[in-house]
Design a protein around this motif. Structure first.
Motif, short mmCIF file in Angstrom:
data_model
loop_
_atom_site.label_atom_id
_atom_site.label_comp_id
_atom_site.label_asym_id
_atom_site.label_seq_id
_atom_site.Cartn_x
_atom_site.Cartn_y
_atom_site.Cartn_z
N THR A 14 0.79 -1.30 -0.04
CA THR A 14 0.04 -0.12 0.00
C THR A 14 0.80 1.35 0.04
O THR A 14 0.03 2.29 -0.13
CB THR A 14 -0.93 -0.03 1.30
N SER A 15 2.02 1.29 0.21
CA SER A 15 2.99 2.40 0.35
C SER A 15 4.28 1.88 0.16
O SER A 15 4.80 0.79 0.65
CB SER A 15 2.55 3.19 1.59
N GLY A 16 5.26 2.93 0.00
CA GLY A 16 6.66 2.74 0.30
C GLY A 16 7.25 1.74 -0.56
O GLY A 16 6.74 1.74 -2.03
N VAL A 17 8.35 0.94 -0.19
CA VAL A 17 8.82 -0.18 -1.02
C VAL A 17 8.02 -0.94 -1.56
O VAL A 17 8.44 -1.29 -2.82
CB VAL A 17 10.08 -0.68 -0.25
N SER A 18 7.20 -1.37 -0.91
CA SER A 18 6.22 -2.57 -1.55
C SER A 18 5.58 -2.00 -2.53
O SER A 18 5.40 -2.89 -3.60
CB SER A 18 5.36 -3.28 -0.38
N LEU A 19 4.84 -0.92 -2.69
CA LEU A 19 4.22 -0.15 -3.81
C LEU A 19 5.14 -0.09 -4.81
O LEU A 19 4.78 -0.31 -6.00
CB LEU A 19 3.47 1.05 -3.27
N GLN A 20 6.22 0.39 -4.85
CA GLN A 20 7.28 0.64 -5.81
C GLN A 20 7.70 -0.72 -6.42
O GLN A 20 7.68 -0.72 -7.53
CB GLN A 20 8.50 1.54 -5.16
N MET A 21 7.86 -1.72 -5.66
CA MET A 21 8.12 -3.12 -6.18
C MET A 21 7.35 -3.53 -6.88
O MET A 21 7.21 -4.02 -8.09
CB MET A 21 8.74 -3.94 -4.96
N ALA A 22 6.10 -3.06 -6.36
CA ALA A 22 4.78 -3.82 -7.17
C ALA A 22 4.85 -3.19 -8.46
O ALA A 22 4.33 -3.59 -9.56
CB ALA A 22 3.28 -3.70 -6.60
N SER A 23 4.87 -1.89 -8.48
CA SER A 23 4.82 -1.11 -9.84
C SER A 23 6.03 -1.43 -10.54
O SER A 23 5.88 -1.54 -12.02
CB SER A 23 4.77 0.60 -9.45
N ARG A 24 7.23 -1.53 -10.19
CA ARG A 24 8.18 -2.10 -11.17
C ARG A 24 8.08 -3.35 -11.61
O ARG A 24 8.18 -3.68 -12.79
CB ARG A 24 9.72 -1.88 -10.39
N LEU A 25 7.71 -4.49 -10.69
CA LEU A 25 7.46 -5.68 -11.45
C LEU A 25 6.58 -5.65 -12.36
O LEU A 25 6.56 -6.48 -13.52
CB LEU A 25 7.12 -6.64 -10.23
N HIS A 26 5.48 -4.78 -12.46
CA HIS A 26 4.36 -4.77 -13.12
C HIS A 26 4.97 -4.22 -14.41
O HIS A 26 4.50 -4.65 -15.60
CB HIS A 26 3.09 -3.99 -12.65
N GLN A 27 5.80 -3.30 -14.45
CA GLN A 27 6.43 -2.70 -15.56
C GLN A 27 7.13 -3.45 -16.56
O GLN A 27 7.16 -3.57 -17.51
CB GLN A 27 7.04 -1.46 -15.38
N LEU A 28 7.47 -4.43 -15.70
CA LEU A 28 8.50 -5.55 -16.32
C LEU A 28 7.47 -6.71 -17.11
O LEU A 28 7.99 -7.70 -17.53
CB LEU A 28 9.30 -6.36 -15.27
N GLY A 29 6.33 -6.45 -17.05
CA GLY A 29 5.39 -7.43 -17.52
C GLY A 29 4.73 -8.63 -16.70
O GLY A 29 4.31 -9.48 -17.21
N ASN A 30 4.79 -8.44 -15.55
CA ASN A 30 4.23 -9.27 -14.42
C ASN A 30 2.81 -9.11 -14.12
O ASN A 30 2.60 -8.04 -14.34
CB ASN A 30 5.27 -9.41 -13.36
N GLN A 31 2.19 -10.10 -14.05
CA GLN A 31 0.56 -9.93 -13.05
C GLN A 31 0.92 -9.95 -11.77
O GLN A 31 1.47 -10.83 -11.21
CB GLN A 31 0.00 -11.32 -13.55
N ILE A 32 0.53 -8.70 -11.10
CA ILE A 32 0.51 -8.61 -9.54
C ILE A 32 -0.70 -8.87 -9.02
O ILE A 32 -1.75 -8.38 -9.33
CB ILE A 32 1.07 -7.19 -9.38
N ILE A 33 -0.48 -9.94 -8.04
CA ILE A 33 -1.53 -10.03 -6.98
C ILE A 33 -1.12 -9.62 -5.82
O ILE A 33 -0.14 -10.31 -5.32
CB ILE A 33 -2.17 -11.62 -7.24
N ALA A 34 -2.21 -8.76 -4.97
CA ALA A 34 -1.24 -8.16 -3.74
C ALA A 34 -2.44 -8.18 -2.71
O ALA A 34 -3.58 -8.12 -3.18
CB ALA A 34 -0.80 -6.90 -3.88
N CYS A 35 -2.32 -8.33 -1.55
CA CYS A 35 -3.09 -8.38 -0.45
C CYS A 35 -2.76 -7.56 0.76
O CYS A 35 -1.53 -7.33 0.86
CB CYS A 35 -3.47 -9.63 0.03
N GLY A 36 -3.53 -6.92 1.68
CA GLY A 36 -3.36 -6.19 2.51
C GLY A 36 -4.65 -6.17 3.72
O GLY A 36 -5.55 -6.91 3.44
N ASN A 37 -4.27 -5.78 4.91
CA ASN A 37 -5.25 -5.97 6.05
C ASN A 37 -6.34 -4.91 5.79
O ASN A 37 -7.41 -5.10 6.42
CB ASN A 37 -4.57 -5.51 7.19
#
Length: 62
Positions: A14-37
């Motif tokens: 939802t923020s910080g490094v994890s959000l940036q990592m999800a964004s970058r991995l998505h840019q590389l062509g990955n499908q991102i599935i994420a969960c949070g509280n």
């Protein structure tokens, strides 16, 4: 390690490094599935990602 065209599960993006990592991995062509509280931070993260990248699946766990 091949980091493109994979399905990747990320917790707490939802923020910080994890959000940036999800964004970058998505840019590389990955499908991102994420969960949070909580739904509100996930919805905010979804808006950021969709505006910049076009899609991510975010799942609230509570």
């Amino acid at each position: 390690m091949n980091c493109a065209h994979q399905t990747i599960f990320i917790t707490g993006p939802t923020s910080g490094v994890s959000l940036q990592m999800a964004s970058r991995l998505h840019q590389l062509g990955n499908q991102i599935i994420a969960c949070g509280n909580s739904r509100q931070p996930l919805d905010s993260a979804r808006e950021v990602v969709q505006k910049t990248l076009g899609g991510i699946l975010l799942i609230p766990t509570s």
